[in-house]
Design a protein around this motif. Structure first.
Motif, PDB file in Angstrom:
ATOM      1  N   LYS A  15      -5.939  -4.944  -2.961  1.00 48.14           N
ATOM      2  CA  LYS A  15      -4.475  -4.869  -2.919  1.00 48.14           C
ATOM      3  C   LYS A  15      -4.006  -3.761  -3.857  1.00 48.14           C
ATOM      4  CE  LYS A  15      -3.424  -8.683  -0.558  1.00 48.14           C
ATOM      5  NZ  LYS A  15      -3.098  -8.478   0.849  1.00 48.14           N
ATOM      6  N   VAL A  16      -3.075  -2.948  -3.363  1.00 53.47           N
ATOM      7  CA  VAL A  16      -2.535  -1.859  -4.173  1.00 53.47           C
ATOM      8  C   VAL A  16      -1.012  -1.897  -4.065  1.00 53.47           C
ATOM      9  CG1 VAL A  16      -2.375   0.662  -4.404  1.00 53.47           C
ATOM     10  CG2 VAL A  16      -4.569  -0.383  -3.846  1.00 53.47           C
ATOM     11  N   GLU A  17      -0.357  -1.840  -5.220  1.00 53.12           N
ATOM     12  CA  GLU A  17       1.103  -1.745  -5.190  1.00 53.12           C
ATOM     13  C   GLU A  17       1.473  -0.263  -5.132  1.00 53.12           C
ATOM     14  OE1 GLU A  17       3.236  -3.486  -8.492  1.00 53.12           O
ATOM     15  OE2 GLU A  17       5.059  -2.436  -7.818  1.00 53.12           O
ATOM     16  N   ILE A  18       2.225   0.100  -4.109  1.00 56.13           N
ATOM     17  CA  ILE A  18       2.574   1.516  -3.924  1.00 56.13           C
ATOM     18  C   ILE A  18       3.713   1.878  -4.886  1.00 56.13           C
ATOM     19  CG2 ILE A  18       3.421   3.242  -2.268  1.00 56.13           C
ATOM     20  CD1 ILE A  18       0.548   2.117  -1.699  1.00 56.13           C
ATOM     21  N   VAL A  19       3.467   2.953  -5.657  1.00 54.67           N
ATOM     22  CA  VAL A  19       4.503   3.359  -6.610  1.00 54.67           C
ATOM     23  C   VAL A  19       5.170   4.680  -6.232  1.00 54.67           C
ATOM     24  CG1 VAL A  19       3.611   2.073  -8.596  1.00 54.67           C
ATOM     25  CG2 VAL A  19       2.782   4.380  -8.169  1.00 54.67           C
ATOM     26  N   ARG A  20       4.469   5.497  -5.430  1.00 55.07           N
ATOM     27  CA  ARG A  20       5.034   6.806  -5.122  1.00 55.07           C
ATOM     28  C   ARG A  20       4.609   7.282  -3.734  1.00 55.07           C
ATOM     29  NH1 ARG A  20       3.545   8.695  -9.671  1.00 55.07           N
ATOM     30  NH2 ARG A  20       1.735   9.750  -8.834  1.00 55.07           N
ATOM     31  N   SER A  21       5.509   8.025  -3.094  1.00 49.46           N
ATOM     32  CA  SER A  21       5.167   8.667  -1.825  1.00 49.46           C
ATOM     33  C   SER A  21       5.000  10.160  -2.084  1.00 49.46           C
ATOM     34  CB  SER A  21       6.291   8.408  -0.815  1.00 49.46           C
ATOM     35  OG  SER A  21       6.090   9.214   0.320  1.00 49.46           O
ATOM     36  N   GLU A  22       3.816  10.708  -1.753  1.00 50.28           N
ATOM     37  CA  GLU A  22       3.567  12.151  -1.923  1.00 50.28           C
ATOM     38  C   GLU A  22       3.792  12.840  -0.566  1.00 50.28           C
ATOM     39  OE1 GLU A  22       2.731  12.822  -4.987  1.00 50.28           O
ATOM     40  OE2 GLU A  22       1.723  11.036  -5.773  1.00 50.28           O
ATOM     41  N   ALA A  23       3.452  14.156  -0.501  1.00 53.07           N
ATOM     42  CA  ALA A  23       3.707  14.887   0.748  1.00 53.07           C
ATOM     43  C   ALA A  23       3.012  14.227   1.947  1.00 53.07           C
ATOM     44  CB  ALA A  23       3.278  16.334   0.609  1.00 53.07           C
ATOM     45  N   ASN A  24       1.710  13.940   1.791  1.00 48.70           N
ATOM     46  CA  ASN A  24       0.969  13.367   2.927  1.00 48.70           C
ATOM     47  C   ASN A  24       0.203  12.112   2.572  1.00 48.70           C
ATOM     48  OD1 ASN A  24       1.448  15.180   5.192  1.00 48.70           O
ATOM     49  ND2 ASN A  24       0.517  16.706   3.841  1.00 48.70           N
ATOM     50  N   SER A  25       0.573  11.476   1.487  1.00 55.37           N
ATOM     51  CA  SER A  25      -0.171  10.289   1.059  1.00 55.37           C
ATOM     52  C   SER A  25       0.713   9.416   0.176  1.00 55.37           C
ATOM     53  CB  SER A  25      -1.414  10.716   0.274  1.00 55.37           C
ATOM     54  OG  SER A  25      -1.022  11.396  -0.893  1.00 55.37           O
ATOM     55  N   LEU A  26       0.152   8.263  -0.204  1.00 56.21           N
ATOM     56  CA  LEU A  26       0.848   7.347  -1.108  1.00 56.21           C
ATOM     57  C   LEU A  26       0.003   7.191  -2.358  1.00 56.21           C
ATOM     58  CD1 LEU A  26       1.662   4.564   1.524  1.00 56.21           C
ATOM     59  CD2 LEU A  26       3.263   6.268   0.619  1.00 56.21           C
ATOM     60  N   SER A  27       0.639   6.894  -3.495  1.00 54.54           N
ATOM     61  CA  SER A  27      -0.194   6.508  -4.640  1.00 54.54           C
ATOM     62  C   SER A  27       0.312   5.200  -5.208  1.00 54.54           C
ATOM     63  CB  SER A  27      -0.283   7.611  -5.694  1.00 54.54           C
ATOM     64  OG  SER A  27       0.967   8.148  -5.931  1.00 54.54           O
ATOM     65  N   GLY A  28      -0.636   4.464  -5.798  1.00 56.11           N
ATOM     66  CA  GLY A  28      -0.269   3.138  -6.276  1.00 56.11           C
ATOM     67  C   GLY A  28      -1.212   2.641  -7.340  1.00 56.11           C
ATOM     68  N   LYS A  29      -0.993   1.365  -7.734  1.00 54.90           N
ATOM     69  CA  LYS A  29      -1.924   0.795  -8.711  1.00 54.90           C
ATOM     70  C   LYS A  29      -2.532  -0.504  -8.177  1.00 54.90           C
ATOM     71  CE  LYS A  29       1.665  -1.176 -11.647  1.00 54.90           C
ATOM     72  NZ  LYS A  29       3.023  -0.866 -11.374  1.00 54.90           N
ATOM     73  N   LEU A  30      -3.780  -0.668  -8.595  1.00 50.23           N
ATOM     74  CA  LEU A  30      -4.567  -1.806  -8.125  1.00 50.23           C
ATOM     75  C   LEU A  30      -3.964  -3.107  -8.640  1.00 50.23           C
ATOM     76  CD1 LEU A  30      -7.184  -1.281  -6.605  1.00 50.23           C
ATOM     77  CD2 LEU A  30      -8.419  -1.708  -8.726  1.00 50.23           C
ATOM     78  N   VAL A  31      -3.791  -4.081  -7.759  1.00 50.19           N
ATOM     79  CA  VAL A  31      -3.282  -5.363  -8.266  1.00 50.19           C
ATOM     80  C   VAL A  31      -4.219  -6.515  -7.927  1.00 50.19           C
ATOM     81  CG1 VAL A  31      -0.814  -4.823  -8.191  1.00 50.19           C
ATOM     82  CG2 VAL A  31      -1.920  -5.736  -6.146  1.00 50.19           C
ATOM     83  N   SER A  32      -5.313  -6.178  -7.196  1.00 50.49           N
ATOM     84  CA  SER A  32      -5.935  -7.318  -6.547  1.00 50.49           C
ATOM     85  C   SER A  32      -7.196  -7.846  -7.181  1.00 50.49           C
ATOM     86  CB  SER A  32      -6.260  -6.942  -5.118  1.00 50.49           C
ATOM     87  OG  SER A  32      -7.442  -6.215  -5.101  1.00 50.49           O
ATOM     88  N   VAL A  33      -7.467  -9.095  -6.863  1.00 50.87           N
ATOM     89  CA  VAL A  33      -8.827  -9.610  -6.813  1.00 50.87           C
ATOM     90  C   VAL A  33      -9.240  -9.397  -5.365  1.00 50.87           C
ATOM     91  CG1 VAL A  33      -8.862 -11.282  -8.672  1.00 50.87           C
ATOM     92  CG2 VAL A  33      -7.800 -11.877  -6.491  1.00 50.87           C
ATOM     93  N   ARG A  34     -10.466  -9.786  -4.991  1.00 47.65           N
ATOM     94  CA  ARG A  34     -10.961  -9.459  -3.664  1.00 47.65           C
ATOM     95  C   ARG A  34     -10.122 -10.058  -2.534  1.00 47.65           C
ATOM     96  NH1 ARG A  34     -17.090  -9.079  -3.812  1.00 47.65           N
ATOM     97  NH2 ARG A  34     -16.253  -8.105  -5.665  1.00 47.65           N
ATOM     98  N   GLU A  35      -9.979  -9.265  -1.499  1.00 48.97           N
ATOM     99  CA  GLU A  35      -9.202  -9.719  -0.336  1.00 48.97           C
ATOM    100  C   GLU A  35     -10.051 -10.589   0.593  1.00 48.97           C
ATOM    101  OE1 GLU A  35      -6.652  -8.323   3.304  1.00 48.97           O
ATOM    102  OE2 GLU A  35      -6.451  -7.547   1.277  1.00 48.97           O
TER     103      GLU A  35
END
Ligand code: 5AD
Ligand code: SF4
Length: 466
Positions: free
Chosen positions: A437-457
């Motif tokens: 699981k990743v919380e999305i923090v920013r939208s870039e030109a062609n991608s997203l960036s975020g931070k890890l929030v998860s234990v295993r899915e």
């Protein structure tokens, strides 16, 4: 000489295996085929290299879809033949759709080419390589009756590669008037379901977790099942989803006319089928759609998208567009803009019409180049805006990311979301091949960036919003 060379190293002669370098142009089906050609040569004693300067055999796997793609090949061969100064035994092969369309004409125009091999003859590449050399050149562009797939060695996906392509269908019977594919790839042909399942199992054993099923007209898939009955693409997806360690299934490219109800339902009923659909429309004008022989109207397409979204509201739609098809007026073009506004695309591929020899539309009066460029720029501005909006919608949300590889920044990994966005996040290498699981923090030109929030899915991706 055979599959090895005698070379001089530090004053002594040593034998080393010959090396193959394959460069892929165009679509994902070529990427898949390039891997299979390399597999065939490795089986006959070659080693694969990523450096063309050390290769004994260079294969250019070409694309004929637009003129620019074709012209690139001749200039590339011109550059590559200089490598013969260092390695006089270097063989150059042209494979793919240019090979199929132009055949021996390629060797006439560019005598540095030793081998021409069409997309249906890749299993014969080792043979052709053995025959070529010492000034002879060989060509094979026949359409054999038996599929090349059953004659190629097993797919040898590099270990550690998390995503894989798997071609399940080739060729096209639709004959859009702008398109060379029905001529270069031949009639539609689906691989037997059991053969596809076997290859998918093999890919998964080697580490694949996300498989994209490929075909020029993939949703017309109609392969024979083990009981002799026919299987649809939806049937095949259900079958593949039983492979426990396979987490994600995708498919591309589809035709609107073959978007059957069972396939639409699969986006809801099969957890492993990802919510992303590439569904080209080409134009929003009925007049142009008719001239293109697309055999549907703009309204039918928009209604289809509405039906799909009715079943799966979060699905991301991507499309292909052609501007300045012969006879396209400003009014026709504005109808394309209207359609794009109505559908709202998450991603897109748009092109100026390029006349292809032998296709019906090539004989029609062509639109002025400046008009075409200006329309393309206008359309792309709108499509870019929609892509950005689609990406920004994910900011603040938590998404499931399958991590594929290391990113450019230290400590960073890159993966794909369910909606096929590239996502960057700081994560340790043990996350590679895993869904997190990743919380999305920013939208870039062609991608997203975020931070890890998860234990295993849990197996099967994230819970579904219906
Ligand atoms: N000119 C421009 N674009 C083309 N495409 C196919 N043929 C042509 C052509 N002659 C585009 C279509 C298709 C995509 C793979 O390439 O949009 O969906
Ligand atoms: Fe080409 Fe696709 Fe049309 Fe077939 S359906 S002719 S591959 S554009």
């Amino acid at each position: 000489m055979g599959s090895s060379s005698l070379i001089r190293q530090a004053g002594i002669f040593v034998v080393r295996p010959n090396k193959i370098f394959v460069k892929s142009y165009g679509c994902q089906m070529n990427v898949y085929d390039s891997g299979r050609m390399a597999d065939a040569m490795v089986k006959s004693g070659y080693a694969e290299t990523k450096d063309c300067a050390e290769a004994d055999l260079i294969v250019l796997n070409t694309c004929h879809i637009r003129e620019k793609a074709t012209e690139k090949i001749y200039s590339e061969v011109g550059r590559l033949k200089a490598l013969r100064k260092k390695n006089p035994d270097l063989k150059i092969a042209v494979a793919g759709c240019v090979a199929q369309a132009e055949g021996t004409e390629i060797q006439r125009r560019q005598p540095a080419v030793d081998i021409v091999v069409g997309p249906q003859a890749y299993h014969r590449l080792p043979d052709l390589v053995a025959k070529a050399g010492s000034g002879t050149s060989v060509a094979d562009t026949d359409f054999p009756l038996r599929s090349k797939f059953s004659r190629l060695p097993r797919n040898r996906l590099p270990r550690g590669q998390v995503t894989a392509f798997l071609t399940i269908q080739e060729g096209c019977d639709k004959f859009c008037t702008f398109c060379v594919v029905p001529y270069t790839r031949g009639a539609e042909d689906s691989r037997p379901a059991a053969e596809v399942v076997e290859e998918a199992n093999l890919l998964v054993e080697r580490g694949a977790r996300d498989i994209t099923l490929l075909g020029q007209n993939v949703n017309s898939y109609n392969g024979v099942g083990p009981d002799g009955g026919k299987r649809s693409l939806a049937d095949l997806i259900v079958e593949l989803s039983k492979i426990e360690a396979l987490k994600r299934i995708r498919f591309t490219t589809s035709h609107p006319r073959d978007m059957s109800q069972d396939l639409i339902d699969a986006f809801v009923e099969c957890d492993k089928l990802m919510p992303y659909l590439h569904l080209p429309v080409q134009s929003g004008s009925d007049r142009i759609l008719r001239a293109m022989n697309r055999r549907h109207t703009a309204r039918q397409y928009v209604d289809l998208i509405r039906r799909i979204r009715g079943r799966r509201p979060d699905i991301v739609i991507s499309g292909d567009f052609i501007v300045a098809f012969p006879g396209e007026t400003e009014e026709d073009f504005l109808q394309t803009i209207e359609l794009v506004e109505e559908v709202s695309y998450g991603r897109s591929y748009s092109f100026k019409y390029s006349p292809r020899p032998g296709t019906p539309a090539a004989a029609l009066p062509q639109i002025d180049g400046d008009v075409a460029s200006e329309r393309l720029a206008r359309l792309q501005r709108l499509l870019r805006k929609q892509q950005q909006e689609c990406q920004r919608n994910f900011v603040g949300r938590t998404v499931s990311v399958l991590f594929e590889r290391k990113g450019r920044k230290p400590g960073q990994l890159v993966g794909k979301s369910e909606h096929l966005h590239a996502v960057h996040a700081q994560a340790t290498a043990d996350c590679l091949g895993q869904i997190r699981k990743v919380e999305i923090v920013r939208s870039e030109a062609n991608s997203l960036s975020g931070k890890l929030v998860s234990v295993r899915e849990p197996v099967g991706g994230s819970p579904r919003r219906r």
